[in-house]
Design an enzyme around this catalytic site. Structure first.
Site, PDB file in Angstrom:
ATOM      1  N   CYS A 156       0.805  -1.231   0.000  1.00 57.08           N
ATOM      2  CA  CYS A 156       0.000   0.000   0.000  1.00 57.08           C
ATOM      3  C   CYS A 156       0.837   1.279   0.000  1.00 57.08           C
ATOM      4  O   CYS A 156       0.679   2.131  -0.890  1.00 57.08           O
ATOM      5  CB  CYS A 156      -0.973   0.026   1.174  1.00 57.08           C
ATOM      6  N   ARG A 196       6.381 -10.811   6.482  1.00 58.57           N
ATOM      7  CA  ARG A 196       5.741 -10.515   7.757  1.00 58.57           C
ATOM      8  C   ARG A 196       6.325 -11.435   8.822  1.00 58.57           C
ATOM      9  O   ARG A 196       6.481 -12.636   8.591  1.00 58.57           O
ATOM     10  CB  ARG A 196       4.219 -10.673   7.667  1.00 58.57           C
ATOM     11  N   GLN A 224       1.408 -11.201  -3.023  1.00 58.62           N
ATOM     12  CA  GLN A 224      -0.030 -10.993  -3.196  1.00 58.62           C
ATOM     13  C   GLN A 224      -0.310 -10.458  -4.590  1.00 58.62           C
ATOM     14  O   GLN A 224       0.526  -9.759  -5.173  1.00 58.62           O
ATOM     15  CB  GLN A 224      -0.557  -9.984  -2.171  1.00 58.62           C
ATOM     16  N   ASP A 242      -1.767  -7.868  -5.430  1.00 61.78           N
ATOM     17  CA  ASP A 242      -2.150  -6.720  -4.617  1.00 61.78           C
ATOM     18  C   ASP A 242      -2.473  -5.518  -5.505  1.00 61.78           C
ATOM     19  O   ASP A 242      -1.668  -5.140  -6.360  1.00 61.78           O
ATOM     20  CB  ASP A 242      -0.978  -6.389  -3.687  1.00 61.78           C
ATOM     21  N   HIS A 269      -4.237  -1.403  -5.659  1.00 58.28           N
ATOM     22  CA  HIS A 269      -4.796  -0.215  -5.009  1.00 58.28           C
ATOM     23  C   HIS A 269      -5.416   0.667  -6.075  1.00 58.28           C
ATOM     24  O   HIS A 269      -4.800   0.944  -7.111  1.00 58.28           O
ATOM     25  CB  HIS A 269      -3.720   0.528  -4.225  1.00 58.28           C
ATOM     26  N   LYS A 294     -14.111  -3.050   5.363  1.00 62.75           N
ATOM     27  CA  LYS A 294     -13.769  -3.916   4.243  1.00 62.75           C
ATOM     28  C   LYS A 294     -14.875  -4.918   3.953  1.00 62.75           C
ATOM     29  O   LYS A 294     -15.716  -5.211   4.806  1.00 62.75           O
ATOM     30  CB  LYS A 294     -12.466  -4.650   4.508  1.00 62.75           C
ATOM     31  N   HIS A 336      -8.255  -0.813  -1.378  1.00 64.02           N
ATOM     32  CA  HIS A 336      -7.283  -1.901  -1.365  1.00 64.02           C
ATOM     33  C   HIS A 336      -8.010  -3.160  -1.845  1.00 64.02           C
ATOM     34  O   HIS A 336      -9.081  -3.484  -1.334  1.00 64.02           O
ATOM     35  CB  HIS A 336      -6.757  -2.165   0.048  1.00 64.02           C
TER      36      HIS A 336
END
Length: 669
Positions: A350, A379, A397, A399, A401, A480, A526
């Site tokens: 992000c 992580r 991911q 991922d 945005h 979310k 997201h």
């Protein structure tokens, strides 16, 4: 209330205030506070009382013997009520503790809640329980059930409770945590007494269909500095067939375990020197890259793929809020100049996407802008939590945005939802939606959260799709929509997400130029579809039990000549398939008997085997052995190439056979 009820020892006080209960049909009952729910149910009907498991009062479940202290909607729960299963299972935990105490009087008792798929109870004992112990406990539980022991509730003072549980230090410790105004209650079934709020079924005979599943170590209160207890996991259902189906699912889950299949199918490995980070084998890498290619293909028209750095200084994470809210989960890196942990490997994409957005001036006409990244993330998961591919420290991911105007939220959520659900359909996965609201630990004002929750809920409801509310389960920066995906044996996995973020645009000073030529704040969404690629592949391994559809299988066709005389023809067949884009296994140098190679291909769950001999070589045909089917099919090579390439192109879930083709042709005619 009748005089007989008022005359009983457990009758409410004559001076008690009255409560109004509203039944499902709109009728009401007015009763004194302290009335037992079973008396209210009896006033509705004796047959209903016999079927009653518990009641729901103003949305809170309580058993039939806990005095009423509030009014509101009153619903009787039977074995057909979804809420009743947790009551049965919590009662099962007490039956388990009763049995353990009979067989092992030395066992100190902890607690036993109902959980999603059953219940457990924790015990403090000198040595771990054995499988033989579990068999003895289960046999004793059946005796407790047959004895039809009533669950007797009693409200006690704190001093009385300390006397009752003087030999159970775990209970005494829990007692100290209860607030001063807590109503302390005990439940007795036979000789066993437990400190418990309830609710419970009327008596032990309700627990007819149960099974002890396993035992494991568990730290008292989840604290690794405290003593290790023995936790017994179990489950219970109202119906025998439901229990049998659940046990079957458990056994099927063991058979499909991605950690076992991943090794057997040579897909990935782990090494102690890289905990929580997978090594992908050539076969596993093929699956990984095929999935990435599929996502990229679906996103190439509407998304912009970028790559961003792996390492950032803490300045970025302070700006995003992660340094304060998420630092314990980040891998910190020592800066040689400052000699402090001023840098971190990125745990998510992000902030880097926000940073990139600020590098360019954007017009309102360009929005929505969708940046997507497949970069590796890290992580710092606890070592004890690591589990195969489902819980790792290094992952990637799909991922994304999205930067958009507020007036675009409804259309964007619908677009993303259709995109995500369509992706799952390709794999035969279905999904349910959950709307998650503000958590306790969060950034931003209540006004910002009101605005974000209203906008996202409105967009979700505009899609017309049903959803479940998850209070307090949002991200720390915004509400979310979560996608719980259900696999082929009915298990739910939380995968995709759509998160609405009003905080990041403020923190990163994100702007676009509006139609009025003035700067405006965008909104950020997201979005993830697979979640982590590692976890998604683990789910697919278990969903397909390792038998991947042709398009995803690391090896799509194995070519097997039955003798060396037909090796030349086998080589031509393999070359033809490769030229058509098919992943082929053919080892011209192999000296293994063809029957051994057939077994090996079956073990590796290859979708198609082409077995070639004299007849096939002379006629230019192939004999096809399809995974999971006994019948072989003979056909021209060109026909098979057309079939398999069509399955790959269409991403068919199951192989096509001649019978399927004939049926389709007949239907078309």
């Amino acid at each position: 209330m009748s005089s007989s009820i008022l005359d009983r020892p457990d009758a409410p006080s004559p001076d008690a205030p009255t409560l109004t209960l509203v039944l499902p049909d709109g009728a009401t009952r007015t009763v004194p506070a302290g009335t037992l729910p079973r008396d209210v149910v009896a006033s509705i009907g004796e047959r209903l009382l016999k079927a009653a498991v518990a009641v729901s009062v103003d949305g809170e479940v309580q058993d039939l013997i806990t005095p009423l202290r509030r009014g509101g909607a009153f619903k009787v729960l039977t074995d057909k009520s979804p809420e009743a299963l947790a009551v049965l299972r919590h009662s099962g935990a007490h039956v388990l503790a009763t049995a353990v105490r009979r067989v092992r009087p030395d066992a100190k008792i902890g607690f036993g809640p109902a959980i999603d798929d059953g219940f457990y109870y924790d015990f403090e004992v000198a040595a771990p329980f054995t499988p033989e112990d579990l068999m003895a406990f289960e046999a004793e539980m059946r005796k407790v059930v047959q004895e039809k022991l009533a669950f007797e509730r009693r409200e006690v003072s704190r001093d009385e409770a300390q006397v009752v549980f003087r030999d159970d230090p775990l209970k005494l410790e829990r007692l100290q945590d209860l607030p001063d105004d807590e109503v302390i209650s005990t439940y007795r079934d036979g000789d066993f007494v437990d400190l418990c709020r309830g609710p419970h079924v009327p008596d032990t005979s309700w627990l007819k269909h149960f099974k002890l599943m396993s035992t494991a170590g568990a730290y008292w209160r989840g604290d690794s500095k405290r003593q290790m207890l023995q936790r017994i996991y179990a489950t219970a259902f109202f119906k025998k067939e439901e229990l049998e189906a659940h046990v079957h699912r458990i056994e099927e889950a063991k058979r499909r375990d991605h950690r076992v299949l991943g090794k057997a199918l040579d897909l990935f490995q782990f090494f102690p020197v890289a905990p929580g980070a997978a090594f992908w084998t050539p076969r596993g890498t093929t699956i990984y890259n095929t999935l990435i290619d599929f996502v990229q293909e679906r996103q190439k028209e509407r998304f912009l793929e970028i790559k961003t750095p792996l390492l950032f200084t803490k300045k970025l994470w302070e700006q995003s809020g992660h340094w304060g809210k998420y630092r314990e989960n980040m891998f910190l890196v020592l800066d040689n100049e400052t000699n402090e942990h001023d840098m971190s490997l990125k745990p998510m994409n992000c902030p880097s996407h926000h940073l990139y957005f600020t590098s360019t001036r954007h017009s309102y006409r360009q929005l929505p802008l969708r940046y997507v990244t497949f970069d590796v993330l890290h992580r710092n998961e606890l070592s004890g939590a690591l589990s195969g591919l489902t819980r790792v420290r290094q992952f990637a991911q799909d991922d994304c945005h999205v930067y958009l105007r507020e007036d675009q939220i409804v259309d964007e959520v619908k677009f993303l939802m259709d995109f995500i659900l369509g992706y799952y359909e390709t794999f035969g996965l279905t999904a349910t939606l959950k709307f998650a609201t503000r958590p306790e630990q969060r950034i931003g004002s209540d006004e910002m959260w009101d605005r974000a929750e209203s906008a996202l809920r409105g967009a979700l409801e505009a899609t017309g799709k049903p959803y479940e509310l998850k209070e307090g389960d949002g991200a720390f920066y915004g509400p979310k929509i979560d996608f719980d995906v259900h696999d082929s044996i009915g298990r739910a996995w939380q995968l995709g997400t759509i998160q609405l973020d009003y905080a990041a645009p403020e923190r990163f000073d994100l702007t676009y130029v509006g139609a009025d030529n003035a700067p405006h704040r965008p909104v950020v969404i997201h979005r993830a579809v697979s979640g982590s690629m590692e976890r998604f592949i683990a789910i697919l391994i278990e969903h397909f039990a390792g038998a991947f559809p042709v398009w995803l299988a690391p090896e799509q066709v194995t070519v097997i000549p039955i003798a060396e005389d037909y090796a030349e023809y086998a080589g031509r067949v393999a070359a033809t398939l490769r030229e058509s884009g098919v992943r082929v296994v053919y080892d011209a140098a192999s000296t293994e008997d063809y029957r051994v190679r057939i077994r090996e291909a079956a073990t590796m769950k290859v979708p198609y085997m082409l077995v070639l001999g004299r007849r096939e070589a002379e006629a230019g045909t192939v004999t096809v052995r399809t995974r999971g089917r006994e019948k072989q099919e003979a056909m021209p090579l060109e026909q098979f190439v057309a079939r398999v390439t069509d399955e790959i192109r269409s991403r068919a879930l199951v192989p096509v056979s001649d019978a399927d083709e004939a049926a389709a042709a007949k239907s078309a005619s």
